[in-house]
Design an enzyme around this catalytic site. Structure first.
Site, PDB file in Angstrom:
ATOM      1  N   LYS A 198       0.629  -1.086  -8.754  1.00 19.56           N
ATOM      2  CA  LYS A 198       1.210  -0.848  -7.443  1.00 19.56           C
ATOM      3  C   LYS A 198       0.356   0.200  -6.739  1.00 19.56           C
ATOM      4  O   LYS A 198       0.146   1.290  -7.251  1.00 19.56           O
ATOM      5  CB  LYS A 198       2.642  -0.348  -7.587  1.00 19.56           C
ATOM      6  CG  LYS A 198       3.285  -0.004  -6.259  1.00 19.56           C
ATOM      7  CD  LYS A 198       4.757   0.281  -6.408  1.00 19.56           C
ATOM      8  CE  LYS A 198       5.373   0.659  -5.082  1.00 19.56           C
ATOM      9  NZ  LYS A 198       6.803   0.906  -5.203  1.00 19.56           N
ATOM     10  N   ARG A 208      10.105   1.025   4.229  1.00 15.51           N
ATOM     11  CA  ARG A 208      10.681   2.381   4.241  1.00 15.51           C
ATOM     12  C   ARG A 208      11.634   2.538   5.426  1.00 15.51           C
ATOM     13  O   ARG A 208      12.600   3.289   5.339  1.00 15.51           O
ATOM     14  CB  ARG A 208       9.565   3.428   4.208  1.00 15.51           C
ATOM     15  CG  ARG A 208       8.843   3.400   2.854  1.00 15.51           C
ATOM     16  CD  ARG A 208       7.687   4.383   2.732  1.00 15.51           C
ATOM     17  NE  ARG A 208       6.914   4.127   1.516  1.00 15.51           N
ATOM     18  CZ  ARG A 208       5.685   4.594   1.287  1.00 15.51           C
ATOM     19  NH1 ARG A 208       5.099   5.351   2.187  1.00 15.51           N
ATOM     20  NH2 ARG A 208       5.057   4.308   0.159  1.00 15.51           N
ATOM     21  N   LYS A 221       2.389   9.040  -1.656  1.00 17.12           N
ATOM     22  CA  LYS A 221       2.662   8.705  -3.053  1.00 17.12           C
ATOM     23  C   LYS A 221       1.385   8.564  -3.881  1.00 17.12           C
ATOM     24  O   LYS A 221       1.370   7.896  -4.904  1.00 17.12           O
ATOM     25  CB  LYS A 221       3.514   7.429  -3.093  1.00 17.12           C
ATOM     26  CG  LYS A 221       4.846   7.563  -2.343  1.00 17.12           C
ATOM     27  CD  LYS A 221       5.782   6.375  -2.597  1.00 17.12           C
ATOM     28  CE  LYS A 221       7.143   6.628  -1.930  1.00 17.12           C
ATOM     29  NZ  LYS A 221       8.124   5.569  -2.281  1.00 17.12           N
ATOM     30  N   GLU A 237      -3.537  -0.327 -16.490  1.00 22.78           N
ATOM     31  CA  GLU A 237      -2.094  -0.225 -16.217  1.00 22.78           C
ATOM     32  C   GLU A 237      -1.350  -1.401 -16.853  1.00 22.78           C
ATOM     33  O   GLU A 237      -0.309  -1.234 -17.489  1.00 22.78           O
ATOM     34  CB  GLU A 237      -1.825  -0.210 -14.703  1.00 22.78           C
ATOM     35  CG  GLU A 237      -2.109   1.117 -14.010  1.00 22.78           C
ATOM     36  CD  GLU A 237      -1.020   2.155 -14.269  1.00 22.78           C
ATOM     37  OE1 GLU A 237      -0.028   1.856 -14.972  1.00 22.78           O
ATOM     38  OE2 GLU A 237      -1.151   3.288 -13.774  1.00 22.78           O
ATOM     39  N   LYS A 252       1.125  -5.317  -6.328  1.00 26.93           N
ATOM     40  CA  LYS A 252       1.742  -5.009  -5.048  1.00 26.93           C
ATOM     41  C   LYS A 252       0.886  -4.023  -4.270  1.00 26.93           C
ATOM     42  O   LYS A 252       0.444  -3.057  -4.877  1.00 26.93           O
ATOM     43  CB  LYS A 252       3.110  -4.386  -5.329  1.00 26.93           C
ATOM     44  CG  LYS A 252       3.901  -4.019  -4.122  1.00 26.93           C
ATOM     45  CD  LYS A 252       5.151  -3.325  -4.560  1.00 26.93           C
ATOM     46  CE  LYS A 252       5.936  -2.913  -3.346  1.00 26.93           C
ATOM     47  NZ  LYS A 252       7.088  -2.154  -3.700  1.00 26.93           N
ATOM     48  N   SER A 278       6.634  -5.799   2.842  1.00 27.92           N
ATOM     49  CA  SER A 278       7.179  -5.720   4.198  1.00 27.92           C
ATOM     50  C   SER A 278       6.109  -5.731   5.292  1.00 27.92           C
ATOM     51  O   SER A 278       6.258  -6.386   6.313  1.00 27.92           O
ATOM     52  CB  SER A 278       8.031  -4.463   4.315  1.00 27.92           C
ATOM     53  OG  SER A 278       7.273  -3.311   3.974  1.00 27.92           O
ATOM     54  N   TYR A 317       9.878 -11.996   1.420  1.00 27.90           N
ATOM     55  CA  TYR A 317      10.971 -12.077   2.394  1.00 27.90           C
ATOM     56  C   TYR A 317      11.006 -13.458   3.052  1.00 27.90           C
ATOM     57  O   TYR A 317      11.965 -13.794   3.736  1.00 27.90           O
ATOM     58  CB  TYR A 317      10.791 -10.988   3.466  1.00 27.90           C
ATOM     59  CG  TYR A 317      10.778  -9.580   2.884  1.00 27.90           C
ATOM     60  CD1 TYR A 317      11.968  -8.903   2.646  1.00 27.90           C
ATOM     61  CD2 TYR A 317       9.577  -8.951   2.553  1.00 27.90           C
ATOM     62  CE1 TYR A 317      11.966  -7.622   2.108  1.00 27.90           C
ATOM     63  CE2 TYR A 317       9.561  -7.668   2.006  1.00 27.90           C
ATOM     64  CZ  TYR A 317      10.753  -7.017   1.786  1.00 27.90           C
ATOM     65  OH  TYR A 317      10.743  -5.757   1.241  1.00 27.90           O
TER      66      TYR A 317
HETATM   67  C1  PBG Z   1       9.570   1.984  -4.023  1.00 29.14           C
HETATM   68  C2  PBG Z   1       9.423   0.603  -3.480  1.00 29.14           C
HETATM   69  C3  PBG Z   1       8.627   0.292  -2.366  1.00 29.14           C
HETATM   70  C4  PBG Z   1       8.758  -1.091  -2.173  1.00 29.14           C
HETATM   71  C5  PBG Z   1       9.604  -1.587  -3.164  1.00 29.14           C
HETATM   72  N1  PBG Z   1       9.997  -0.525  -3.981  1.00 29.14           N
HETATM   73  C6  PBG Z   1       7.835   1.102  -1.423  1.00 29.14           C
HETATM   74  C7  PBG Z   1       7.261   2.396  -1.769  1.00 29.14           C
HETATM   75  O1  PBG Z   1       6.625   2.557  -2.802  1.00 29.14           O
HETATM   76  O2  PBG Z   1       7.452   3.291  -0.966  1.00 29.14           O
HETATM   77  C8  PBG Z   1       8.048  -1.826  -1.074  1.00 29.14           C
HETATM   78  C9  PBG Z   1       8.560  -3.124  -0.665  1.00 29.14           C
HETATM   79  C10 PBG Z   1       7.991  -3.633   0.606  1.00 29.14           C
HETATM   80  O3  PBG Z   1       7.174  -2.980   1.290  1.00 29.14           O
HETATM   81  O4  PBG Z   1       8.369  -4.759   0.964  1.00 29.14           O
HETATM   82  N2  PBG Z   1      10.238   2.144  -5.205  1.00 29.14           N
END
Ligand code: PBG
Length: 328
Positions: A198, A208, A221, A237, A252, A278, A317
């Site tokens: 990730k 968010r 992050k 990982e 991701k 997203s 989505y």
């Molecule tokens: C965090 C989390 C994130 C998403 C799913 N779980 C975002 C982040 O790391 O801030 C992102 C999902 C998306 O953008 O559709 N635990």
């Protein structure tokens, strides 16, 4: 090996029937995991402004959505909570509430639609008042203490009936600790789909907003999510997560990281998924809404891209739309 004119690669492309015969990859409803944002409160649906077509849904509505998903032939849904700010604190206490939004949603869906797979994010960021995925000491994210909390939360979610727990925090060692906790709690059949690679990405912006952590998040992050410049590290990982007891791994975001998916699939050949996040959704829908791109074509093409890269499925989505188009 022959060359032009004996070889003409266009020969097999000349008709639909011959294109179908030589097609290397397929996309079906079996490849779709529908990502759904939950909210508490009486409003059944609340639109997410930066994700046109995506609504947060409450506990009543998630049951209808799960039924719809099942009727569309979608194998599994993945749930993400929008938590009321009044329940957030520095210790993510609400993550351990057995009657919290997500455990309640899991129980409701399990009772109403037992045939559908339920995936839950194991993460603290919806629950912390600082919006990070880990507990903090000053400016530092504390790994090991966070991992203990994640394991406790995973057990609560498994107790509620989650079929797959998906740790999305990127702390070191969390898969192993969660796996041990699941074994001890007799949840030996609960699967772990780790967010193995990730990345610290700009493409999470609309999410968010959707879960209400954008305003809260202090800093970024990058001390736990991966550097977008790295690729070998993603394999390390994944290797760690497999050794610790992951059944499946995820990459991701999705589209900018297809090379990572291909490397993982070639190296480990285990069930591999992409999260079309997203921001990918938002940019595609923005172009569609402007009339600049054809909705059905680009969505199905993007999903096929994941299959071609080596994915066994995609968290997206777009799942209900794609499933409708893939009906027959
Ligand atoms: C965090 C989390 C994130 C998403 C799913 N779980 C975002 C982040 O790391 O801030 C992102 C999902 C998306 O953008 O559709 N635990």
């Amino acid at each position: 090996m022959s060359t032009y004119p004996h070889t003409r690669l266009r020969r097999t492309r000349q008709a639909d029937w011959s294109r179908r015969l030589v097609r290397e990859n397929t996309l079906s409803r079996d490849d779709l995991i529908w990502t759904i944002v939950l909210s508490d409160g009486p409003a059944k649906r609340t639109p997410v402004p930066s994700m046109p077509g995506v609504d947060r849904v409450n506990l009543d509505e998630i049951v209808s959505e799960a039924k719809r998903a099942h009727n569309l032939g979608i194998p599994a849904i993945a749930l993400f909570p929008h938590i009321n700010p009044k329940y957030k604190d520095a210790k993510a206490s609400e993550a351990l509430n057995v009657t919290g939004l997500v455990p309640e949603a899991v129980r409701a869906v399990k009772a109403a639609v037992p045939e559908i797979g339920i995936i839950v994010d194991v993460a603290l960021d919806p629950y912390t008042d600082h919006g990070h995925d880990g507990l903090m000491e000053g400016e530092t994210i504390i790994n090991d203490h966070t991992v203990e909390l994640l394991a406790e939360s995973a057990i609560i979610l498994a107790d509620a009936g989650a079929d797959i727990v998906a740790p999305s925090d990127m702390m070191d060692g969390r898969v192993g600790v969660i796996r041990d906790a699941l074994e001890t709690a007799n949840h030996t059949d609960v699967m772990i789909m780790s967010y193995a690679a990730k990345y610290a990405s700009g493409f999470y912006g609309p999410y968010r907003d959707a879960i209400g952590t954008a305003a809260a998040l202090k800093g970024d992050k990058r001390t736990y999510q991966m550097d977008p410049a790295n690729s070998h590290e993603a394999l390390r990982e994944v290797e760690q997560d497999i050794l610790e007891g992951s059944d499946m791994v995820m990459v991701k975001p999705g589209m900018p990281y297809l090379d990572i998916i291909r490397r993982i699939k070639n190296e480990f050949a285990l069930p591999t998924y992409a999260f079309q996040v997203s921001g990918e959704y938002a940019m595609m829908m923005a172009a569609v809404q402007n009339g600049w791109l054809d909705e059905q074509r680009i969505i199905l093409e993007s999903l096929m891209g994941f299959k071609r890269a080596g994915c066994d499925g995609v968290l997206t989505y777009f799942a209900p739309k794609a499933a409708t188009w893939l009906q027959d």
